[in-house]
Design a protein around this motif. Sequence first.
Motif, mmCIF file in Angstrom:
data_model
loop_
_atom_site.group_PDB
_atom_site.id
_atom_site.type_symbol
_atom_site.label_atom_id
_atom_site.label_comp_id
_atom_site.label_asym_id
_atom_site.label_seq_id
_atom_site.Cartn_x
_atom_site.Cartn_y
_atom_site.Cartn_z
ATOM 1 N N ASP A 99 0.829 -1.200 0.000
ATOM 2 C CA ASP A 99 0.000 0.000 0.000
ATOM 3 C C ASP A 99 0.866 1.253 0.000
ATOM 4 O O ASP A 99 0.510 2.262 -0.634
ATOM 5 N N GLU B 53 0.605 4.279 -2.608
ATOM 6 C CA GLU B 53 0.415 5.653 -2.133
ATOM 7 C C GLU B 53 1.506 6.570 -2.669
ATOM 8 O O GLU B 53 1.246 7.733 -3.008
ATOM 9 N N ARG C 83 0.611 7.482 -6.170
ATOM 10 C CA ARG C 83 -0.484 8.460 -6.207
ATOM 11 C C ARG C 83 0.032 9.867 -5.883
ATOM 12 O O ARG C 83 -0.402 10.858 -6.482
ATOM 13 N N SER D 155 -6.173 -3.349 -6.989
ATOM 14 C CA SER D 155 -7.177 -2.572 -7.711
ATOM 15 C C SER D 155 -6.806 -1.091 -7.724
ATOM 16 O O SER D 155 -6.929 -0.404 -8.748
ATOM 17 N N ARG D 156 -6.341 -0.577 -6.587
ATOM 18 C CA ARG D 156 -5.925 0.822 -6.521
ATOM 19 C C ARG D 156 -4.685 1.066 -7.372
ATOM 20 O O ARG D 156 -4.534 2.133 -7.993
ATOM 21 N N ALA E 28 -5.828 1.359 -10.934
ATOM 22 C CA ALA E 28 -6.436 2.672 -11.157
ATOM 23 C C ALA E 28 -5.369 3.755 -11.312
ATOM 24 O O ALA E 28 -5.485 4.658 -12.139
#
Length: 277
Positions: free
Chosen positions: A226, A230, A233, A264-265, A268
């Motif tokens: 994660d 992050e 992003r 999934s993130r 995206a």
Amino acid sequence: MMFRRFALPLALSLIATTALAQVPMDPLDARDARRLDRMEQVMRELRSIVFQGRDSGKPVVVQPAETDYQLQEVSRRLGELEQSLTRMTGDIENATREAELAKRDAAALRAENKALSDRLTAFESSATAPSPPNVSGELAGGPSANAGLSPAEAFSQSRQAMLAGDYAAAEAGFRDYVADHGDSAKAPEARYWLGKTLTARGAQAEAAGAYIGAIRGWPNTSWAPDAVVELSRSLIALKKPSDACQTLDEFKRRYPKAPAAVQSRAAAARTQAKCAA
């Protein structure tokens, strides 16, 4: 008179017979006799073998000489040994070839890791901004947010503030934790949660720096996948899609078994950064 007539020829016959018996046998005849005796003995043995086979109902098998059998056995074993040596030579050559390929792959991977690490280090140095003076009491000259707490208590208190939605308190607690215990085992995770609090208040540059510090060394932890997503992003928010795509490529390679929600993130983020398929 008649007796004498018959006695004389009989006597002469006996004398002749005795004389003939006393004549020695020719040596050649003696050898022939011995040869005949041996032939008769062989014949008797052959007849015995044949009759024995006939009576038992089993075929008569003539076994090869023991020496010939041993030579054949040695030849067979030498053939098997030669085949084994050939296979072993082939296996060694394959193993050597695979080891060389693995060595090249490892060298290429180290070069890629160093290049990415250097880029992340450079980005961390340029992106991390000074902390606002009113966020951490220690930086403002006041007491630390974790004053009087053990490292475990300080981490737990900051985590509870994060779960409660008090991002300011969580940020101050994790920032002080990193400052006070930056070399501890929990420091990378503290940087990850610090990045989360910074993302929540829109401080993308600082958040990216925190995430980079958290994933340095690409740890195999539950929160690491994660943290990588992050970071990507934050890079997208900072208008650095190329760096974001490279980070997502590392995510895919290093964390193939990441939770479905995290993957999934990541997908995206790839779409948002317009990464190559």
